[in-house]
Design an enzyme around this catalytic site. Structure first.
Site, PDB file in Angstrom:
ATOM      1  N   CYS A 116       0.808  -1.231   0.000  1.00 55.03           N
ATOM      2  CA  CYS A 116       0.000   0.000   0.000  1.00 55.03           C
ATOM      3  C   CYS A 116       0.842   1.281   0.000  1.00 55.03           C
ATOM      4  O   CYS A 116       0.302   2.367  -0.207  1.00 55.03           O
ATOM      5  CB  CYS A 116      -0.968   0.001   1.171  1.00 55.03           C
ATOM      6  SG  CYS A 116      -2.237  -1.250   0.967  1.00 55.03           S
ATOM      7  N   HIS A 256      -3.308   7.468   2.093  1.00 63.25           N
ATOM      8  CA  HIS A 256      -3.700   6.149   1.572  1.00 63.25           C
ATOM      9  C   HIS A 256      -5.068   5.804   2.159  1.00 63.25           C
ATOM     10  O   HIS A 256      -5.332   6.055   3.332  1.00 63.25           O
ATOM     11  CB  HIS A 256      -2.656   5.106   1.981  1.00 63.25           C
ATOM     12  CG  HIS A 256      -3.092   3.703   1.703  1.00 63.25           C
ATOM     13  ND1 HIS A 256      -3.487   3.294   0.452  1.00 63.25           N
ATOM     14  CD2 HIS A 256      -3.214   2.618   2.516  1.00 63.25           C
ATOM     15  CE1 HIS A 256      -3.827   2.018   0.504  1.00 63.25           C
ATOM     16  NE2 HIS A 256      -3.677   1.582   1.744  1.00 63.25           N
ATOM     17  N   ASN A 286     -10.106   0.087  -0.663  1.00 64.20           N
ATOM     18  CA  ASN A 286      -8.642   0.156  -0.659  1.00 64.20           C
ATOM     19  C   ASN A 286      -8.131  -0.415  -1.979  1.00 64.20           C
ATOM     20  O   ASN A 286      -8.183  -1.623  -2.205  1.00 64.20           O
ATOM     21  CB  ASN A 286      -8.115  -0.652   0.537  1.00 64.20           C
ATOM     22  CG  ASN A 286      -6.596  -0.604   0.650  1.00 64.20           C
ATOM     23  OD1 ASN A 286      -5.913  -0.127  -0.257  1.00 64.20           O
ATOM     24  ND2 ASN A 286      -6.079  -1.102   1.750  1.00 64.20           N
TER      25      ASN A 286
HETATM   26  O1  UT7 Z   1      -3.810  -0.882   3.441  1.00 62.73           O
HETATM   27  C1  UT7 Z   1      -2.893  -1.737   4.026  1.00 62.73           C
HETATM   28  C2  UT7 Z   1      -2.937  -1.740   5.468  1.00 62.73           C
HETATM   29  N1  UT7 Z   1      -4.174  -2.256   5.975  1.00 62.73           N
HETATM   30  C3  UT7 Z   1      -4.873  -1.547   6.854  1.00 62.73           C
HETATM   31  O2  UT7 Z   1      -4.520  -0.436   7.160  1.00 62.73           O
HETATM   32  C4  UT7 Z   1      -6.080  -2.210   7.487  1.00 62.73           C
HETATM   33  C5  UT7 Z   1      -6.014  -2.048   8.982  1.00 62.73           C
HETATM   34  N2  UT7 Z   1      -7.086  -2.723   9.703  1.00 62.73           N
HETATM   35  C6  UT7 Z   1      -8.379  -2.311   9.633  1.00 62.73           C
HETATM   36  O3  UT7 Z   1      -8.713  -1.408   8.886  1.00 62.73           O
HETATM   37  C7  UT7 Z   1      -9.376  -2.962  10.569  1.00 62.73           C
HETATM   38  O4  UT7 Z   1      -8.697  -3.749  11.506  1.00 62.73           O
HETATM   39  C8  UT7 Z   1     -10.433  -3.846   9.839  1.00 62.73           C
HETATM   40  C9  UT7 Z   1     -11.386  -2.961   9.056  1.00 62.73           C
HETATM   41  C10 UT7 Z   1      -9.751  -4.836   8.920  1.00 62.73           C
HETATM   42  C11 UT7 Z   1     -11.276  -4.586  10.887  1.00 62.73           C
HETATM   43  O5  UT7 Z   1     -11.871  -3.679  11.801  1.00 62.73           O
HETATM   44  P1  UT7 Z   1     -11.728  -3.886  13.368  1.00 62.73           P
HETATM   45  O6  UT7 Z   1     -12.489  -2.793  14.004  1.00 62.73           O
HETATM   46  O7  UT7 Z   1     -10.269  -3.980  13.687  1.00 62.73           O
HETATM   47  O8  UT7 Z   1     -12.491  -5.241  13.596  1.00 62.73           O
HETATM   48  P2  UT7 Z   1     -11.936  -6.596  14.238  1.00 62.73           P
HETATM   49  O9  UT7 Z   1     -10.995  -7.266  13.317  1.00 62.73           O
HETATM   50  O10 UT7 Z   1     -11.487  -6.307  15.635  1.00 62.73           O
HETATM   51  O11 UT7 Z   1     -13.261  -7.443  14.314  1.00 62.73           O
HETATM   52  C12 UT7 Z   1     -14.334  -7.090  15.213  1.00 62.73           C
HETATM   53  C13 UT7 Z   1     -15.463  -8.071  15.027  1.00 62.73           C
HETATM   54  C14 UT7 Z   1     -15.012  -9.531  15.067  1.00 62.73           C
HETATM   55  O12 UT7 Z   1     -16.039 -10.286  15.678  1.00 62.73           O
HETATM   56  P3  UT7 Z   1     -15.911 -10.735  17.214  1.00 62.73           P
HETATM   57  O13 UT7 Z   1     -14.662 -11.546  17.293  1.00 62.73           O
HETATM   58  O14 UT7 Z   1     -15.837  -9.466  17.987  1.00 62.73           O
HETATM   59  O15 UT7 Z   1     -17.175 -11.495  17.434  1.00 62.73           O
HETATM   60  C15 UT7 Z   1     -14.936  -9.912  13.612  1.00 62.73           C
HETATM   61  O16 UT7 Z   1     -15.118 -11.288  13.391  1.00 62.73           O
HETATM   62  O17 UT7 Z   1     -16.048  -7.879  13.746  1.00 62.73           O
HETATM   63  C16 UT7 Z   1     -16.084  -9.133  13.054  1.00 62.73           C
HETATM   64  N3  UT7 Z   1     -15.949  -8.863  11.631  1.00 62.73           N
HETATM   65  C17 UT7 Z   1     -17.007  -8.574  10.844  1.00 62.73           C
HETATM   66  N4  UT7 Z   1     -18.317  -8.474  11.106  1.00 62.73           N
HETATM   67  C18 UT7 Z   1     -19.141  -8.147  10.094  1.00 62.73           C
HETATM   68  C19 UT7 Z   1     -14.820  -8.819  10.878  1.00 62.73           C
HETATM   69  N5  UT7 Z   1     -15.117  -8.509   9.610  1.00 62.73           N
HETATM   70  C20 UT7 Z   1     -16.470  -8.349   9.555  1.00 62.73           C
HETATM   71  C21 UT7 Z   1     -17.373  -8.011   8.542  1.00 62.73           C
HETATM   72  N6  UT7 Z   1     -18.696  -7.919   8.854  1.00 62.73           N
HETATM   73  N7  UT7 Z   1     -16.966  -7.769   7.271  1.00 62.73           N
END
Ligand code: UT7
Length: 332
Positions: A116, A256, A286
């Site tokens: 990225c 980004h 993204n």
């Molecule tokens: O560009 C390159 C670099 N990449 C980035 O900068 C990405 C950085 N990371 C992020 O943007 C975020 O971490 C994400 C958008 C990928 C995820 O958001 P988050 O707030 O960190 O969510 P999480 O991974 O902590 O997940 C929270 C909950 C989980 O459920 P439980 O374990 O709390 O029951 C996930 O399983 O949300 C769940 N979850 C979803 N629920 C509905 C994960 N993806 C989804 C989804 N829809 N698509």
């Protein structure tokens, strides 16, 4: 001696027609428009459909439009560098294929893979060829067909990415505009949190790697999020301090587009208002190497010569960095 700087003199973006909305994703995996919007800011993303279509098609369309828009003939271009994490194939370089498809036949071309941060790394590299006086016209392409490495049964990654191509023309200037400064960083130990497990020399493709879905993006979202928020904000503030820039001196931040929350945290640390930040993640998701140029392309008519612009990115590698540039032209 007068300093030669590299200035962006034209910019173009290209996205495929197919729109993958949050509504459609909600029918494919267990997710919702509400979750995707509040956690990422994304509403829809463009996807390249069609057999035999790859990243080079996204890049070549952007380059053809750039040449037309800037009135440049293909044989004037000295060098084309392509930033991509989703090359058409492991070799040859996607840059070479883009040149072939866009009619740039007598050219030096190669790829840079910094995930990225690829666009920043490539712009910095391309600028060196201009600043040394070596070349007069260099094209930087940022293109990624992210849909080719996304597992559309994995809700944690499939909602994030889109496909796009972009092209930037860099030319020398002796005016006080163009790329003024940059900071670029790498920390390879971060690779454990964001990578593609198989398909390279460590783990070539086998039936087992395919069954284990190891040719898709693997991301530990929370770990990457923590690094991204800190590093992108740190490096943006660092380049401001290094150049004596106060928040009121910044015309635009062009971050980004990985997550709206990361963008907002960066803007807060820089002390700038939201209306000074280019944000289009809601419409493209993204697109990896194409996010920053897609913003500049969409905002082109609002940019004025001399505007102080900070480009910032964080991505797989880990890689991150910032560029300080002064915009080189008024709307045409
Ligand atoms: O560009 C390159 C670099 N990449 C980035 O900068 C990405 C950085 N990371 C992020 O943007 C975020 O971490 C994400 C958008 C990928 C995820 O958001 P988050 O707030 O960190 O969510 P999480 O991974 O902590 O997940 C929270 C909950 C989980 O459920 P439980 O374990 O709390 O029951 C996930 O399983 O949300 C769940 N979850 C979803 N629920 C509905 C994960 N993806 C989804 C989804 N829809 N698509």
């Amino acid at each position: 001696m007068t300093k030669i700087r590299a200035a962006i003199t034209s910019i173009n973006g290209w996205v495929p027609d197919y729109l993958l909305t949050n509504g459609e994703l909600s029918k494919m995996v267990d997710t919702s428009d509400e979750w995707i919007t509040t956690r990422t800011g994304i509403k829809e993303r463009h996807i390249l459909k069609g057999n035999g279509k790859g990243t080079s098609d996204l890049g070549a369309e952007a380059v053809k439009g750039l040449l037309e828009k800037s009135g440049t003939s293909p044989d004037e271009i000295d060098l084309l560098i392509c930033a991509t994490a989703t090359p058409d194939m492991l070799f040859p370089a996607t840059a070479n294929i883009i040149c072939d498809k866009a009619g740039l036949n007598n050219i030096f071309s190669f790829d840079i893979n910094a995930a990225c941060s690829g666009l920043l790394y490539t712009l910095i590299t391309a600028a060196q060829y201009i600043e040394t006086g070596m070349y007069k016209k260099v094209i930087v392409v940022g293109a990624d067909k992210m849909s080719s490495i996304v597992d559309y049964t994995d809700r944690t990654t499939c909602v994030l990415f889109g496909d796009a191509g972009s092209a930037i023309l860099l030319e020398p200037t002796t005016e006080n505009v163009g790329i003024m400064d940059f900071i670029a960083r790498t920390d390879g130990s971060g690779r454990i949190h964001l990578h593609q497990k198989a398909g390279g020399s460590v783990k070539p493709a086998t039936h087992e790697t395919i069954d284990a879905k190891e040719h898709f993006v693997f991301q530990e979202g929370q770990a990457v999020f923590k690094f991204a928020v800190t590093k992108m904000a740190d490096v943006s503030v660092e380049i401001m301090e290094k150049n004596g820039l106060k928040s009121e001196d910044i015309t635009w931040l062009v971050p980004h587009q990985a997550n709206l929350r990361i963008i907002e945290a960066t803007a807060r640390r820089m002390g700038i208002r939201k209306d000074q930040v280019m944000i289009n993640i809601q419409r493209y998701g993204n697109t990896t190497s194409a996010t920053i140029p897609l913003c500049l392309w969409e905002w082109e008519n609002q940019l004025r010569k001399g505007d102080n612009i900070i480009l910032s990115a964080f991505g797989g590698g880990f890689t991150w960095g910032s560029i300080y540039l002064k915009w080189a032209y008024d709307p045409k």
